[in-house]
Write an enzyme that holds these catalytic residues in place. Structure first.
Site, PDB file in Angstrom:
ATOM      1  N   GLU A  77     -29.342  20.663  12.310  1.00 40.55           N
ATOM      2  CA  GLU A  77     -28.679  20.787  13.565  1.00 40.55           C
ATOM      3  C   GLU A  77     -27.424  19.412  12.857  1.00 40.55           C
ATOM      4  O   GLU A  77     -28.673  18.701  12.011  1.00 40.55           O
ATOM      5  CB  GLU A  77     -29.379  20.615  14.650  1.00 40.55           C
ATOM      6  CG  GLU A  77     -28.600  20.410  16.402  1.00 40.55           C
ATOM      7  CD  GLU A  77     -27.525  21.040  16.622  1.00 40.55           C
ATOM      8  OE1 GLU A  77     -26.810  21.948  15.260  1.00 40.55           O
ATOM      9  OE2 GLU A  77     -27.717  21.987  17.808  1.00 40.55           O
ATOM     10  N   ASP A  78     -26.509  19.636  13.915  1.00 42.73           N
ATOM     11  CA  ASP A  78     -25.677  18.427  12.963  1.00 42.73           C
ATOM     12  C   ASP A  78     -26.285  17.344  14.436  1.00 42.73           C
ATOM     13  O   ASP A  78     -25.721  16.088  14.086  1.00 42.73           O
ATOM     14  CB  ASP A  78     -23.949  18.546  13.930  1.00 42.73           C
ATOM     15  CG  ASP A  78     -23.731  19.466  14.930  1.00 42.73           C
ATOM     16  OD1 ASP A  78     -24.456  19.730  15.727  1.00 42.73           O
ATOM     17  OD2 ASP A  78     -22.469  19.689  15.282  1.00 42.73           O
ATOM     18  N   ASP A 106     -27.490  16.137  21.651  1.00 43.10           N
ATOM     19  CA  ASP A 106     -27.172  15.494  22.758  1.00 43.10           C
ATOM     20  C   ASP A 106     -27.688  15.959  24.217  1.00 43.10           C
ATOM     21  O   ASP A 106     -28.869  15.261  24.328  1.00 43.10           O
ATOM     22  CB  ASP A 106     -25.423  15.970  22.699  1.00 43.10           C
ATOM     23  CG  ASP A 106     -24.923  15.559  24.021  1.00 43.10           C
ATOM     24  OD1 ASP A 106     -25.228  13.761  24.192  1.00 43.10           O
ATOM     25  OD2 ASP A 106     -24.104  15.801  24.165  1.00 43.10           O
ATOM     26  N   ARG A 140     -13.833  18.009  10.816  1.00 35.10           N
ATOM     27  CA  ARG A 140     -14.616  18.342  10.446  1.00 35.10           C
ATOM     28  C   ARG A 140     -14.945  18.256   8.642  1.00 35.10           C
ATOM     29  O   ARG A 140     -15.708  18.075   8.259  1.00 35.10           O
ATOM     30  CB  ARG A 140     -14.940  19.600  10.032  1.00 35.10           C
ATOM     31  CG  ARG A 140     -15.108  20.532  11.498  1.00 35.10           C
ATOM     32  CD  ARG A 140     -15.540  22.146  11.639  1.00 35.10           C
ATOM     33  NE  ARG A 140     -16.210  22.925  13.084  1.00 35.10           N
ATOM     34  CZ  ARG A 140     -17.047  22.685  13.782  1.00 35.10           C
ATOM     35  NH1 ARG A 140     -17.834  22.485  13.235  1.00 35.10           N
ATOM     36  NH2 ARG A 140     -16.253  24.239  14.411  1.00 35.10           N
TER      37      ARG A 140
HETATM   38  P1  5GP Z   1     -26.522  19.664  23.420  1.00 37.62           P
HETATM   39  O1  5GP Z   1     -26.680  21.560  23.911  1.00 37.62           O
HETATM   40  O2  5GP Z   1     -27.342  18.844  22.954  1.00 37.62           O
HETATM   41  O3  5GP Z   1     -26.021  19.298  24.822  1.00 37.62           O
HETATM   42  O4  5GP Z   1     -25.582  19.785  22.464  1.00 37.62           O
HETATM   43  C1  5GP Z   1     -25.287  19.636  21.046  1.00 37.62           C
HETATM   44  C2  5GP Z   1     -24.156  20.485  20.486  1.00 37.62           C
HETATM   45  O5  5GP Z   1     -22.864  19.746  21.290  1.00 37.62           O
HETATM   46  C3  5GP Z   1     -24.129  20.368  19.652  1.00 37.62           C
HETATM   47  O6  5GP Z   1     -23.887  20.854  18.099  1.00 37.62           O
HETATM   48  C4  5GP Z   1     -22.838  19.628  19.090  1.00 37.62           C
HETATM   49  O7  5GP Z   1     -22.130  21.052  18.895  1.00 37.62           O
HETATM   50  C5  5GP Z   1     -22.123  19.370  20.206  1.00 37.62           C
HETATM   51  N1  5GP Z   1     -22.235  18.028  20.755  1.00 37.62           N
HETATM   52  C6  5GP Z   1     -22.486  17.364  21.105  1.00 37.62           C
HETATM   53  N2  5GP Z   1     -22.207  15.994  21.014  1.00 37.62           N
HETATM   54  C7  5GP Z   1     -21.401  15.601  20.235  1.00 37.62           C
HETATM   55  C8  5GP Z   1     -20.306  14.548  20.106  1.00 37.62           C
HETATM   56  O8  5GP Z   1     -20.165  13.775  20.010  1.00 37.62           O
HETATM   57  N3  5GP Z   1     -19.241  15.421  18.438  1.00 37.62           N
HETATM   58  C9  5GP Z   1     -19.134  16.901  18.562  1.00 37.62           C
HETATM   59  N4  5GP Z   1     -17.961  16.900  17.747  1.00 37.62           N
HETATM   60  N5  5GP Z   1     -20.219  17.112  19.354  1.00 37.62           N
HETATM   61  C10 5GP Z   1     -20.987  16.750  19.870  1.00 37.62           C
END
Ligand code: 5GP
Length: 178
Positions: free
Chosen positions: A98-99, A102, A164
């Protein structure tokens, strides 16, 4: 593109160095296990490409595409599967690539779904971990960097489809999304 970056958090070299360490650990932990890497598109493509070059054991690579942001900087909380895996994972050791984790909503939804398919094990490897933002507890097994609550772009991560291709990870200037 670069002028939209407020600060560089991790340079290309920082990332390379850290990925070597993470890759070595995976080589040790998965020796003889033929892991199946599940790369979450699109944000993790660059991380997968560099990490996989550090993997010295037999492994396979598959892709899933998920959307959770809908073009903004805040998660919608709605996790949509845009492309599912096209291979069975039963009796495989799955490592999700995963990238960024959050709120944890995306990884929670993905791991729940994949667990119903009876993998031998399932673990998470994320490039970035924004731990303080968690809404759901998620166990991150491998991570590149822990970061504070800032919206980051580059090295696979986008804002409205841009950035990206930046080779580093940077913080986006607030004026771009405000
Ligand atoms: P979560 O479901 O954990 O809140 O979010 C995960 C997804 O939100 C990540 O796979 C990513 O695509 C996006 N995301 C969360 N934080 C960031 C950030 O700081 N920058 C970017 N570009 N994407 C984020």
């Amino acid at each position: 593109m670069k002028r939209d970056v407020k600060e560089i958090l991790f340079s290309k070299e920082d990332i390379e160095q850290r990925i070597k360490i993470v890759g070595n650990q995976i080589n040790i932990d998965y020796k003889g296990k033929f892991p199946l890497f599940v790369c979450i598109l699109r944000g993790a493509f660059m991380f997968l490409a560099d990490l996989s070059k550090e993997i010295k054991i037999d492994m396979s690579i598959h892709f899933m595409a998920i959307s959770s942001y809908g073009g903004n900087t805040e998660s919608t909380g709605q996790v949509k599967i845009l492309k599912d895996l096209d291979t069975p994972i039963n009796d495989r050791h799955v490592l999700i690539i995963e990238d960024i984790v959050d709120s944890g909503l995306t990884m929670d939804a993905v791991t729940r779904l994949l667990k119903t398919r009876n993998p031998k094990s399932i673990k998470i490897c994320t490039l970035l971990d924004k731990e303080e933002r968690r809404k759901i507890p998620i166990k991150v097994d491998y991570y590149g960097f822990k970061i504070p609550n800032k919206f980051v772009i580059g090295y696979g991560l986008d804002y409205k489809e841009k950035y990206r291709n930046l080779p580093f990870i940077g913080v986006l200037k607030e004026k771009i999304y405000n």
